[in-house]
Design a protein around this motif. Structure first.
Motif, mmCIF file in Angstrom:
data_model
loop_
_atom_site.group_PDB
_atom_site.id
_atom_site.type_symbol
_atom_site.label_atom_id
_atom_site.label_comp_id
_atom_site.label_asym_id
_atom_site.label_seq_id
_atom_site.Cartn_x
_atom_site.Cartn_y
_atom_site.Cartn_z
ATOM 1 N N CYS A 1 0.834 -1.220 -0.044
ATOM 2 C CA CYS A 1 -0.105 0.019 -0.120
ATOM 3 C C CYS A 1 0.912 1.330 -0.028
ATOM 4 N N GLN A 2 0.171 2.340 -0.176
ATOM 5 C CA GLN A 2 0.937 3.795 -0.371
ATOM 6 C C GLN A 2 0.717 4.363 0.974
ATOM 7 N N ARG A 3 1.801 5.105 1.281
ATOM 8 C CA ARG A 3 1.552 5.817 2.386
ATOM 9 C C ARG A 3 0.429 6.621 2.391
ATOM 10 N N GLY A 4 -0.328 6.917 3.536
ATOM 11 C CA GLY A 4 -1.456 7.708 3.739
ATOM 12 C C GLY A 4 -2.786 6.931 3.346
ATOM 13 N N LEU B 1 -10.257 -5.371 10.924
ATOM 14 C CA LEU B 1 -9.234 -4.369 11.371
ATOM 15 C C LEU B 1 -8.869 -3.603 10.055
ATOM 16 N N THR B 2 -8.924 -2.073 10.440
ATOM 17 C CA THR B 2 -8.613 -1.338 9.483
ATOM 18 C C THR B 2 -7.370 -0.647 10.113
ATOM 19 N N VAL B 3 -6.241 -0.539 9.154
ATOM 20 C CA VAL B 3 -5.059 0.204 9.301
ATOM 21 C C VAL B 3 -5.009 1.665 8.563
ATOM 22 N N SER B 4 -5.468 2.732 9.342
ATOM 23 C CA SER B 4 -5.622 3.899 8.625
ATOM 24 C C SER B 4 -4.602 4.716 8.525
ATOM 25 N N GLN C 1 -6.025 -19.712 22.312
ATOM 26 C CA GLN C 1 -6.251 -19.087 21.062
ATOM 27 C C GLN C 1 -5.493 -19.572 20.188
ATOM 28 N N TYR C 2 -6.417 -19.658 18.955
ATOM 29 C CA TYR C 2 -5.830 -19.930 17.937
ATOM 30 C C TYR C 2 -5.668 -18.957 16.715
ATOM 31 N N PHE C 3 -4.951 -18.984 15.907
ATOM 32 C CA PHE C 3 -4.345 -17.943 15.077
ATOM 33 C C PHE C 3 -4.716 -18.141 13.567
ATOM 34 N N GLY C 4 -4.961 -17.036 12.992
ATOM 35 C CA GLY C 4 -5.058 -17.094 11.413
ATOM 36 C C GLY C 4 -4.104 -16.960 10.637
ATOM 37 N N PRO C 5 -3.895 -17.056 9.276
ATOM 38 C CA PRO C 5 -2.637 -17.281 8.934
ATOM 39 C C PRO C 5 -1.866 -15.678 8.773
ATOM 40 N N GLY C 6 -2.582 -14.798 9.111
ATOM 41 C CA GLY C 6 -1.905 -13.516 8.964
ATOM 42 C C GLY C 6 -2.191 -12.715 7.518
ATOM 43 N N THR C 7 -1.889 -11.529 7.550
ATOM 44 C CA THR C 7 -1.907 -10.500 6.503
ATOM 45 C C THR C 7 -0.532 -9.867 6.495
ATOM 46 N N ARG C 8 0.280 -9.891 5.473
ATOM 47 C CA ARG C 8 1.428 -9.238 5.590
ATOM 48 C C ARG C 8 1.310 -7.887 4.637
ATOM 49 N N LEU C 9 1.664 -6.981 5.373
ATOM 50 C CA LEU C 9 1.310 -5.479 4.930
ATOM 51 C C LEU C 9 2.624 -4.788 4.777
ATOM 52 N N THR C 10 2.707 -4.362 3.722
ATOM 53 C CA THR C 10 4.019 -3.472 3.198
ATOM 54 C C THR C 10 3.533 -2.149 2.811
ATOM 55 N N VAL C 11 3.989 -0.931 3.359
ATOM 56 C CA VAL C 11 3.632 0.484 3.225
ATOM 57 C C VAL C 11 5.005 1.017 2.402
ATOM 58 N N LEU C 12 4.598 1.734 1.363
ATOM 59 C CA LEU C 12 5.551 2.084 0.675
ATOM 60 C C LEU C 12 5.690 3.734 0.850
#
Lengths: 116, 115
Positions: free
Chosen positions: B13-16, B78-81, B104-115
């Protein structure tokens, strides 16, 4: 605040051998839960084993067992007959159930390499 | 255990900008949580997602930055704003399926990269 310490950033073991991963924690509580989770490169967090503090008997799951020393606040994980698929990051985690909190506090993890 | 899925599995994702991550469980669960795992680091709890009410945030995390919804017993977002590169992390949801003292059991995860 509770803290969890894993003093071994990396460990390696030969296939079929045994390895022990260390974990210590800090708490003033007498009733709590401890966990070991495994995170392979796929990043899925997988529960390995769980220990209730009120139980004196060490938990065991197949090739995985723990050495729970409550007085010393130590919770080590022993992996017997290591397999290539055991290679992963291993995280020790603590949960204090006071007040209905289910928050897990994690250590920084130990990266386990299994050599063929 | 529970079958937990997350969407997307990864994103750049892009910054902002903002990104909403979904967590879906195959059956009703008692509790749902969101964790952040920064690069090379351990997991840190962001918040507990409460069904039908506002999430409970941990110290250092605020609703304006990480709004969370949980409209029913099997789904949460979950929103990352207003993202910045410091938000680059793996975001994981976890669930407790049965009684409160359960695992607690976990989901596979979301890898987020912010440029």
């Amino acid at each position: 605040a509770q803290t969890v310490t894993q003093s071994q950033p990396e460990m390696s073991v030969q296939e079929a051998e045994t390895v022990t991963l260390s974990c210590t924690y800090d708490t003033s509580e007498s009733d709590y839960y401890l966990f070991w989770y495994k995170q392979p490169p796929s990043r899925q967090m997988i529960l390995v084993i769980r220990q209730e503090a009120y139980k004196q008997q060490n938990a065991t799951e197949n090739r995985f067992s723990v050495n729970f020393q409550k007085a010393a606040k130590s919770f080590s994980l022993k992996i017997s007959d290591s397999q290539l698929g055991d290679a992963a990051m291993y995280f020790c985690a603590y949960r204090d159930p006071r007040g209905g909190s289910e928050k897990l506090v994690f250590g920084k993890g130990t990266k386990l390499t299994v050599n063929p | 255990s529970a079958v937990i899925s997350q969407k997307p599995s990864r994103d750049i994702c892009q910054r902002g900008t903002s990104l909403t991550i979904q967590c879906q469980v195959d059956s009703q669960v008692t509790m749902m949580f969101w964790y952040r795992q920064q690069p090379g680091q351990s997991l840190t709890l962001i918040a507990t997602a409460n069904q039908g009410s506002e999430a409970t945030y941990e110290s250092g995390f605020v609703i304006d930055k990480f709004p969370i919804s949980r409209p029913n017993l099997t789904f949460s977002t979950l929103t990352v704003s207003n993202m910045s590169p410091e938000d680059s992390s793996i975001y994981l949801c976890s669930v407790i399926r049965g009684r409160i003292a359960d695992t607690q059991y976990f989901g596979p995860g979301t890898r987020l990269t912010v440029l």
